[in-house]
Design a protein around this motif. Structure first.
Motif, mmCIF file in Angstrom:
data_model
loop_
_atom_site.group_PDB
_atom_site.id
_atom_site.type_symbol
_atom_site.label_atom_id
_atom_site.label_comp_id
_atom_site.label_asym_id
_atom_site.label_seq_id
_atom_site.Cartn_x
_atom_site.Cartn_y
_atom_site.Cartn_z
ATOM 1 N N TYR A 1 -80.148 41.038 -43.352
ATOM 2 C CA TYR A 1 -80.534 39.642 -43.090
ATOM 3 C C TYR A 1 -79.653 39.032 -42.000
ATOM 4 C CZ TYR A 1 -80.649 34.601 -44.361
ATOM 5 O OH TYR A 1 -80.723 33.240 -44.370
ATOM 6 N N ILE A 2 -78.334 39.164 -42.171
ATOM 7 C CA ILE A 2 -77.404 38.576 -41.199
ATOM 8 C C ILE A 2 -77.564 39.240 -39.828
ATOM 9 C CG2 ILE A 2 -74.929 38.398 -40.613
ATOM 10 C CD1 ILE A 2 -75.805 36.313 -42.610
ATOM 11 N N PHE B 1 -78.513 41.698 -47.724
ATOM 12 C CA PHE B 1 -77.817 40.585 -47.090
ATOM 13 C C PHE B 1 -77.306 40.982 -45.693
ATOM 14 C CE2 PHE B 1 -74.136 37.976 -46.096
ATOM 15 C CZ PHE B 1 -74.655 36.708 -46.304
ATOM 16 N N ILE B 2 -76.758 42.209 -45.611
ATOM 17 C CA ILE B 2 -76.233 42.663 -44.307
ATOM 18 C C ILE B 2 -77.376 42.768 -43.282
ATOM 19 C CG2 ILE B 2 -75.145 44.623 -43.104
ATOM 20 C CD1 ILE B 2 -73.477 44.993 -45.704
ATOM 21 N N LEU C 1 -80.714 38.085 -38.148
ATOM 22 C CA LEU C 1 -80.581 36.673 -37.732
ATOM 23 C C LEU C 1 -79.758 36.555 -36.451
ATOM 24 C CD1 LEU C 1 -80.033 34.399 -40.838
ATOM 25 C CD2 LEU C 1 -82.106 34.851 -39.554
ATOM 26 N N GLY D 1 -83.875 33.637 -46.136
ATOM 27 C CA GLY D 1 -82.709 33.266 -46.938
ATOM 28 C C GLY D 1 -83.089 32.978 -48.381
#
Lengths: 103, 304
Positions: free
Chosen positions: A34-35, A31-32, A38, A63
């Protein structure tokens, strides 16, 4: 004999717990990443051209992947199919035991 | 029981999972909003619905409907149409009379009987309005107009609240004033044009001297032809993109402004001011003022 069984089941529980913990940490790491990616893509998109926001496509499809990762790490943490297989094996064992007793 | 680090990781993970879901939904919403194909109401379903026509509408919406038509003769040069709900289509034809077709549609037969297409004529003009027979009754229902006009018409004014406005086979010299709140506006040819829509797109081909087009959330697409000095061109939108094509003779003093969208122009511009969200300058001799403003859409000027 009883001690050996106990030790074996403890080991298997420990392995299971390790696997779940590993999956959870892997999800948080995912998730980290991914963010972070992005944010970089959104900045590149808006610095080069402020028209079409193409980074949203990445946010959408990646996502979906991240969400599936979350589901497998937190909601189906024991491995849904594995659990089902174990339950079925146990039930089949019990059924076979019953037919042996009847014989 | 004391909270351990493990519990915190669990909560954090669940929070991240929910956040990823929120990001998926938001990106989907923004992407759908950004696509003109969705914004202009051209979902494949809608196209299919249109193709099936009124038969489909009656079958699935359980609404009553009634049709009517009227023929008017005379050298009327002004057409004024006012409607509340329902589409308005105006088509030019080579006959010398007006044909006004309408379809009333409502939840009950009483609501349809109460609904009227009021047509009034003077020497020069024809006025078509949606009206109700009994004002005390709550008016429910829609009227869609399909109007055929001869070439005597020089000015068209259409006002609607909810419904599209489409003009086709128009003579280029006709002055048009087209306004709706929630529907698209399309005209295939116009002289002076004033068009405004709140939530629909506007498509036009303009060859007059006064062009004023504005939308709130719809896109603007248009062609500008044969513009002469003294013309005034003003296009604006809040969240829609504005793309116009102009012929090569364009001689404009341009002022383009987009707060968060891109600006591009195919014509060679003598730039007097250029900022991140603003472009001012002259195309050719800069004889015609051309102002295009949008807040969150892109601006494009292309050669025809």
């Amino acid at each position: 004999m009883g001690d050996e069984n106990k030790k074996e089941s403890e080991n298997s529980r420990l392995n299971e717990a390790r696997k779940i913990a590993k999956n959870k940490v892997a999800f948080i790491r995912h998730f980290i990443t991914y963010i972070s990616v992005l944010v970089v893509l959104a900045i590149i998109n808006n610095v080069t051209s402020r028209g079409h926001q193409w980074w949203l496509w990445v946010a959408l499809f990646w996502g979906i992947g991240v969400f599936f990762n979350f589901m497998s790490a937190y909601l189906f943490k024991g491995g849904g199919l594995k659990k089902m297989e174990d339950d079925l094996t146990r039930r089949e064992m019990e059924r076979l035991g019953e037919t042996d007793e009847k014989k | 029981m004391k909270k351990s680090k493990g519990d915190n990781v669990n909560y954090l993970g669940i929070l991240f999972g929910l956040l990823s879901l929120v990001i998926i939904i938001l990106s989907l919403v923004f992407l759908v909003k950004d696509r003109h194909i969705f914004r202009d109401g051209l979902f494949p379903f809608k196209r299919w619905e249109r193709a099936q026509g009124e038969k489909y509408l009656k079958k699935f919406s359980g609404r009553e409907r009634a049709e009517g038509e009227e023929i008017l003769r005379g050298l009327h040069s002004v057409l004024d149409v006012k409607n509340v709900a329902g589409s308005i289509e105006i088509t030019g034809w080579d006959k010398d009379y007006f044909l006004i077709k309408y379809i009333k549609s409502g939840p009950t037969s009483e609501s349809i009987e109460n609904l009227m297409a009021k047509i009034e004529t003077t020497k020069d003009s024809i006025s078509i309005k949606r009206s109700t027979a009994d004002k005390r009754l709550k008016s429910r229902g829609t009227i869609s107009f399909d109007i055929f006009i001869p070439d005597t018409v020089k000015s068209i004014s259409v006002n609607s609240v909810s419904g599209s406005i489409e003009l086709s086979r128009m003579d280029p010299g006709i002055t048009q004033s087209l306004k709706t709140v929630s529907g698209k506006i399309e005209t295939d040819n116009s002289g002076n044009l004033q068009a405004g829509s709140t939530s629909g797109s506007i498509t036009f081909r303009f060859s007059g001297s006064d062009l004023r087009v504005n939308t709130v959330s719809g896109s603007i697409r248009g062609e500008m032809l044969n513009m002469t000095p003294g013309s005034l061109l003003d296009l604006s939108s809040v969240s829609g993109s504005i793309h116009v094509d102009a012929d090569e003779t364009l001689n404009a003093e341009i002022a383009l402004k987009s707060v968060s969208g891109s600006i591009s122009c195919d014509f060679p511009v003598t730039i007097s001011m250029k900022k991140r969200n603003r472009l001012e300058g002259k195309i050719g001799d800069g004889l015609i003022p051309l102002s295009i403003k949008t807040t969150s859409g892109s601006i494009k000027i292309r050669k025809l």
